[in-house]
Every structure is written in structure tokens, then in C-alpha cells.
Design a protein around this motif. Sequence first.
Motif, PDB file in Angstrom:
ATOM      1  N   GLY A  95       1.296  -1.098  -0.505  1.00 51.67           N
ATOM      2  CA  GLY A  95       0.575  -0.075  -0.162  1.00 51.67           C
ATOM      3  C   GLY A  95       0.889   0.968  -0.250  1.00 51.67           C
ATOM      4  N   GLU A  96       1.927   1.076  -0.871  1.00 52.59           N
ATOM      5  CA  GLU A  96       3.072   2.108  -0.425  1.00 52.59           C
ATOM      6  C   GLU A  96       4.429   2.234  -1.590  1.00 52.59           C
ATOM      7  N   GLY A  97       4.304   3.464  -2.365  1.00 53.69           N
ATOM      8  CA  GLY A  97       5.613   3.078  -3.371  1.00 53.69           C
ATOM      9  C   GLY A  97       4.478   4.486  -4.717  1.00 53.69           C
ATOM     10  N   PRO A  98       5.302   5.063  -5.904  1.00 53.27           N
ATOM     11  CA  PRO A  98       5.833   5.854  -6.116  1.00 53.27           C
ATOM     12  C   PRO A  98       4.415   6.287  -6.901  1.00 53.27           C
ATOM     13  N   CYS A  99       4.098   5.433  -7.701  1.00 54.53           N
ATOM     14  CA  CYS A  99       3.110   5.167  -8.314  1.00 54.53           C
ATOM     15  C   CYS A  99       1.455   5.888  -7.422  1.00 54.53           C
ATOM     16  N   LEU A 100       1.529   5.194  -5.823  1.00 56.65           N
ATOM     17  CA  LEU A 100      -0.006   5.546  -5.355  1.00 56.65           C
ATOM     18  C   LEU A 100       0.399   7.411  -5.101  1.00 56.65           C
ATOM     19  N   ASP A 101       2.143   7.691  -4.424  1.00 56.51           N
ATOM     20  CA  ASP A 101       1.756   9.017  -4.189  1.00 56.51           C
ATOM     21  C   ASP A 101       1.449   9.699  -5.788  1.00 56.51           C
ATOM     22  N   ALA A 102       1.699   9.110  -6.602  1.00 59.92           N
ATOM     23  CA  ALA A 102       1.185   9.728  -8.000  1.00 59.92           C
ATOM     24  C   ALA A 102       0.608  10.529  -8.666  1.00 59.92           C
ATOM     25  N   LEU A 104      -2.361   9.549  -6.059  1.00 60.83           N
ATOM     26  CA  LEU A 104      -3.148  10.652  -4.666  1.00 60.83           C
ATOM     27  C   LEU A 104      -2.725  11.535  -4.146  1.00 60.83           C
ATOM     28  N   GLU A 105      -2.312  12.646  -4.312  1.00 67.92           N
ATOM     29  CA  GLU A 105      -1.015  13.531  -5.056  1.00 67.92           C
ATOM     30  C   GLU A 105      -0.955  14.237  -5.987  1.00 67.92           C
ATOM     31  N   ARG A 106      -1.627  13.654  -7.107  1.00 67.05           N
ATOM     32  CA  ARG A 106      -1.667  14.504  -8.437  1.00 67.05           C
ATOM     33  C   ARG A 106      -0.105  15.162  -8.410  1.00 67.05           C
ATOM     34  N   ARG A 107       0.659  14.771  -8.178  1.00 61.78           N
ATOM     35  CA  ARG A 107       2.260  15.350  -8.757  1.00 61.78           C
ATOM     36  C   ARG A 107       3.484  13.877  -9.097  1.00 61.78           C
ATOM     37  N   ILE A 108       4.443  14.718  -9.593  1.00 61.24           N
ATOM     38  CA  ILE A 108       5.180  13.523 -10.098  1.00 61.24           C
ATOM     39  C   ILE A 108       6.195  12.594  -9.215  1.00 61.24           C
ATOM     40  N   VAL A 109       7.035  11.582  -9.298  1.00 59.09           N
ATOM     41  CA  VAL A 109       7.581  11.052  -8.240  1.00 59.09           C
ATOM     42  C   VAL A 109       8.439  10.478  -8.919  1.00 59.09           C
ATOM     43  N   ARG A 110       9.622  10.991  -8.949  1.00 55.15           N
ATOM     44  CA  ARG A 110      10.732  10.610  -9.547  1.00 55.15           C
ATOM     45  C   ARG A 110      11.743   9.736  -8.375  1.00 55.15           C
ATOM     46  N   PRO A 139       1.101  11.419 -12.078  1.00 51.99           N
ATOM     47  CA  PRO A 139      -0.776  11.939 -12.597  1.00 51.99           C
ATOM     48  C   PRO A 139      -0.886  11.395 -13.733  1.00 51.99           C
ATOM     49  N   MET A 140      -1.995  11.081 -13.959  1.00 54.54           N
ATOM     50  CA  MET A 140      -3.186  10.868 -15.411  1.00 54.54           C
ATOM     51  C   MET A 140      -3.853  11.877 -14.871  1.00 54.54           C
ATOM     52  N   PHE A 141      -4.128  13.043 -15.073  1.00 53.48           N
ATOM     53  CA  PHE A 141      -5.023  13.816 -13.959  1.00 53.48           C
ATOM     54  C   PHE A 141      -6.388  14.691 -15.011  1.00 53.48           C
ATOM     55  N   VAL A 142      -7.571  14.075 -14.804  1.00 52.28           N
ATOM     56  CA  VAL A 142      -8.297  15.155 -16.015  1.00 52.28           C
ATOM     57  C   VAL A 142      -9.718  15.903 -15.234  1.00 52.28           C
TER      58      VAL A 142
END
Length: 248
Positions: A95-102, A104-110, A139-142
Amino acid sequence: MTDRRRVCSLGEAPPGDESRPVRLADELTELARGLHDADAPDDVLREAVLAAIDLVPGTQAGSVTVLVGGGKRVEHKAASGTLPARVDAVMSEYGEGPCLDAVLERRIVRVDDMRRETRWPAFAPRAADLGALSMLAFPMFVKDGSFSALNLYAGDPGAFTDDAEHVGRLLAAHAAVAYSGAQREENLLAAIETRDLIGQAVGLLMERYSISSGRAFDTLVRFSRQANRKLRDVAAELIRDAEAGALR
């Protein structure tokens, strides 16, 4: 589904390469056409992952993370191989990782070196052991509230640069709009099909019991509630039973 494999990687821009922005614009224009021509939402995601492997410098593999059920469940789609599929499974497990942060937080994670990563103490060591030393998640945000992210992977540390972030951000934006549009079209087609099925079922009940359309619809709704099933499914079953009876 269209074939995007003819696109070649843009790679890092050599100093003074003024043609690269033009080539990138051309490639993204072609990508946008391909995405909007895709037959279904999942086809859009597969197109986006293939395009990212081709266009984003440093990318070796990719996938898409989608939160469904009000964000309570994670689905992983369009994985380009075993590495993203296995890494995504670890992310779901902890339940954690860069993909989830991207997402849920709507930001690029590197991630530059997963072996030295401290943001995800459970996920990072497992991902590093699997060979995902570099990651980028967009994040693929619309505005329709969808929750998804484009995830890129590499087996070398420091694989992704600021240039990769720039290209990936543009690609993810195109993919998000196309994916949202494909979902809306799919939902519209499903709604039309549902309306037609219910209309046919109402007609069958009217003919069978010599009742009005209003009473026939109310009867169908009552069947649906008693069986605790969707109205569409009850209507489809009624039509199948009628067709089967007609063939006897």
C-alpha cells in the motif's frame, strides 16, 4: 488498436539541437491521433505505455495504475512486461510506492536509486531486489475525478532526467484526456445498450401480460429488486429466455 511501435526514442538532446522540440511536437501529435483512435480505454493505456517506452529517455518498461471503487482498490493495467507487473504487485501488497503517491497527491514522483530510497521503507527494498532501480510516476489527471498514473521503470540508477520528466508529463497529459474520453464513450455505448435491452424487456412483458408500458417497467424493477440484480441483467435474461422459448 493502432500500432505505435514505429516511433523511435528521441533520446537526450545534444547541445544546440533546436530541431528536437519540433520532433517532439510531431511525435506527440501522432501519439494524440493514435490514442484517440484506440478502440477501448484499456487500448488507450497500452498505447500510452508503448509510446512512453519509445519517447521518454531512459524508459525500459511501463504500466498504468488505476484506483477504482472510490480509491479503495488498485488495478494495474497495460504492464509492458514482468518487471512492472511484479513491482506493481509489491506496491499493492504494502500500500505504498511512487505510483500511489503520484495518483493520490497528483504530482510527478521520481526515484533515482531505489536502493537508497527512504520514502517507502517496505516497498523500496523489494522493488530494488526486483530490478527497478529508477522509476518515474506521472499522474494522469482530468477534471472528471479519475485516479490513474503512468509508471515508468529502468534497471539502472539515475536513468531519468529532467528531460524525461518533461516528455513524460506531456505524454501523460495526452493519455489522460484520451483515456477519459474513451471511458465516456464506452459508458455512453453501455447506457444505450442498457436502454435498448430494458425497452425490449418491457415490450415482452407488455405483450405477455397485456399490460401498459408503465406497469411492465414497474414489474421489471420489482424482479430486479427481488433478485438483487441489476435491471440490465434482469432484462437481458428475460430476452434470452424469450428467444430460447421461440426456438423450441
